[in-house]
Design a protein around this motif. Structure first.
Motif, PDB file in Angstrom:
ATOM      1  N   LEU A 249      -3.103   5.662 -11.726  1.00 12.68           N
ATOM      2  CA  LEU A 249      -4.007   4.588 -12.149  1.00 12.68           C
ATOM      3  C   LEU A 249      -5.369   5.148 -12.525  1.00 12.68           C
TER       4      LEU A 249
ATOM      5  N   ARG B  22       3.346  -2.242  -9.411  1.00 11.81           N
ATOM      6  CA  ARG B  22       2.367  -1.639 -10.320  1.00 11.81           C
ATOM      7  C   ARG B  22       1.057  -1.433  -9.576  1.00 11.81           C
ATOM      8  N   SER B  23       0.504  -0.230  -9.687  1.00 13.23           N
ATOM      9  CA  SER B  23      -0.760   0.061  -9.014  1.00 13.23           C
ATOM     10  C   SER B  23      -1.893  -0.734  -9.656  1.00 13.23           C
TER      11      SER B  23
ATOM     12  N   GLY C 146      -6.778   2.005  -6.376  1.00 12.57           N
ATOM     13  CA  GLY C 146      -6.434   3.222  -5.653  1.00 12.57           C
ATOM     14  C   GLY C 146      -7.624   4.133  -5.470  1.00 12.57           C
TER      15      GLY C 146
ATOM     16  N   TRP D   7       0.846  -1.183   0.000  1.00 14.08           N
ATOM     17  CA  TRP D   7       0.000   0.000   0.000  1.00 14.08           C
ATOM     18  C   TRP D   7       0.887   1.240   0.000  1.00 14.08           C
TER      19      TRP D   7
ATOM     20  N   ALA E 291      -3.163   3.728  -2.433  1.00 11.07           N
ATOM     21  CA  ALA E 291      -3.092   2.832  -3.584  1.00 11.07           C
ATOM     22  C   ALA E 291      -2.562   1.479  -3.165  1.00 11.07           C
TER      23      ALA E 291
ATOM     24  N   ALA F   9       0.811   7.061  -7.189  1.00 16.24           N
ATOM     25  CA  ALA F   9       0.385   5.658  -7.169  1.00 16.24           C
ATOM     26  C   ALA F   9      -1.115   5.492  -7.413  1.00 16.24           C
ATOM     27  N   ALA F  10      -1.940   6.277  -6.760  1.00 14.31           N
ATOM     28  CA  ALA F  10      -3.389   6.178  -6.963  1.00 14.31           C
ATOM     29  C   ALA F  10      -3.845   7.025  -8.140  1.00 14.31           C
TER      30      ALA F  10
ATOM     31  N   GLN G 173      -0.433  -1.701  -4.685  1.00 16.01           N
ATOM     32  CA  GLN G 173       0.447  -2.114  -5.770  1.00 16.01           C
ATOM     33  C   GLN G 173       0.789  -3.594  -5.631  1.00 16.01           C
TER      34      GLN G 173
END
Length: 288
Positions: free
Chosen positions: A238, A126-127, A130, A97, A120, A234-235, A122
């Motif tokens: 995506l 890779r995410s 999220g 996370w 997010a 990260a979020a 992952q």
């Protein structure tokens, strides 16, 4: 040992639930820590991070602690990487996370209504799921791999997001952000000077997670910024990708100091936007 990996849709539900609870805490704490004018009260604790102009408040650290507690209750075997309490940048086995408890701390500090909680999940760096909550506006954005990008709070009912159907770069509204280090800001300023004549206009909101969600919702047509950390994109990265944006992200184990560029652009202008950035040397790293 990490807990079994559920499907991305289930992880998105967890991300949204945790992010919304954290956003309630941020909203409540801002009312406690700051007067209506935005003036800090005696109870507000503010310190510096990377530079004297890069602040962290007690609300940042409290909120990350809350997010970690909530995630541990939901997924006790998973690793957490957060802006304030840290964690390993090395890509782990299983779910990690990636958390920004308050993206846009300067806005939060001054009372500018543009700050967010970003959570997010992952897998292999890779995410896959999220959520980003625009705290002041009460809007939640969320997505999962293959499930599209969604928002609640923009209209009476949740809506599926889609980038703008724009094809002319000269009519594009672009979002960006600036670093706190003087050297990087100087280069970013020179880059903006070259990009501004090529587009409709440029916006600087002050929270990268919201910038990326704005690409997804069509509030802007593209976003670029150098030196983002994983918790910044990260979020939101995506969410933008699931709304149809063409997205370029830094390596999952990169740091802000590495200066990689993050790009999200509506598909109709993505190639032209990348070419314009390249011509202005905006695809190169801008380190600190």
């Amino acid at each position: 040992m990490s807990a079994p990996i559920p499907d991305a849709g289930e992880l998105a539900l967890i991300a949204r639930r945790v992010a919304e609870q954290a956003a309630e805490h941020v909203r409540h704490r801002r009312g406690e820590l700051f007067a209506p004018t935005g003036t800090r009260t005696a109870d507000a604790s503010v310190s510096a991070k990377s530079t004297p102009t890069d602040p962290v408040t007690v609300a940042d650290t409290e909120t990350e602690a809350l997010v970690r507690e909530l995630l541990h209750a939901e997924r006790p075997g998973d690793e957490v990487l957060g802006e304030e309490a840290g964690g390993s940048l090395a890509v782990p086995t299983g779910v990690r996370w990636v958390v920004d408890p308050i993206d846009g701390t300067v806005n939060f500090l001054y009372g500018v209504p543009a700050y967010a909680v970003s959570v997010a999940a992952q897998v292999d760096g890779r995410s896959v799921a999220g959520a980003v909550v625009d705290v002041a506006r009460g809007v939640t954005y969320w997505s999962w791999s293959g499930g599209g990008a969604w928002a609640a709070g923009l209209t009476a009912e949740p809506v599926r997001l889609q980038c703008n159907p724009i094809s002319d770069l000269s009519l594009a509204l672009i979002a960006t952000g600036f670093a706190y280090s003087r050297r990087r800001r100087e280069r970013q300023g020179a880059l903006i000077a070259q990009m501004l004549p090529r587009v409709r206009d440029i916006r600087r909101v002050g929270a990268a997670a919201l910038d990326l969600c704005m690409v997804a919702s069509g509030a802007v047509d593209a976003h670029f910024e150098h030196g983002l950390s994983p918790w910044d994109w990260a979020a939101g990265g995506l969410i933008a990708a699931e709304a149809g944006a063409v997205v370029t992200l830094p390596p999952a184990d990169s740091r802000s100091a590495d200066g990689h560029v993050t790009i999200a652009a509506a598909p109709g202008i993505a190639a032209a936007f990348e070419a314009a950035l390249g011509a202005a040397d905006g695809l190169s790293t801008i380190g600190e």
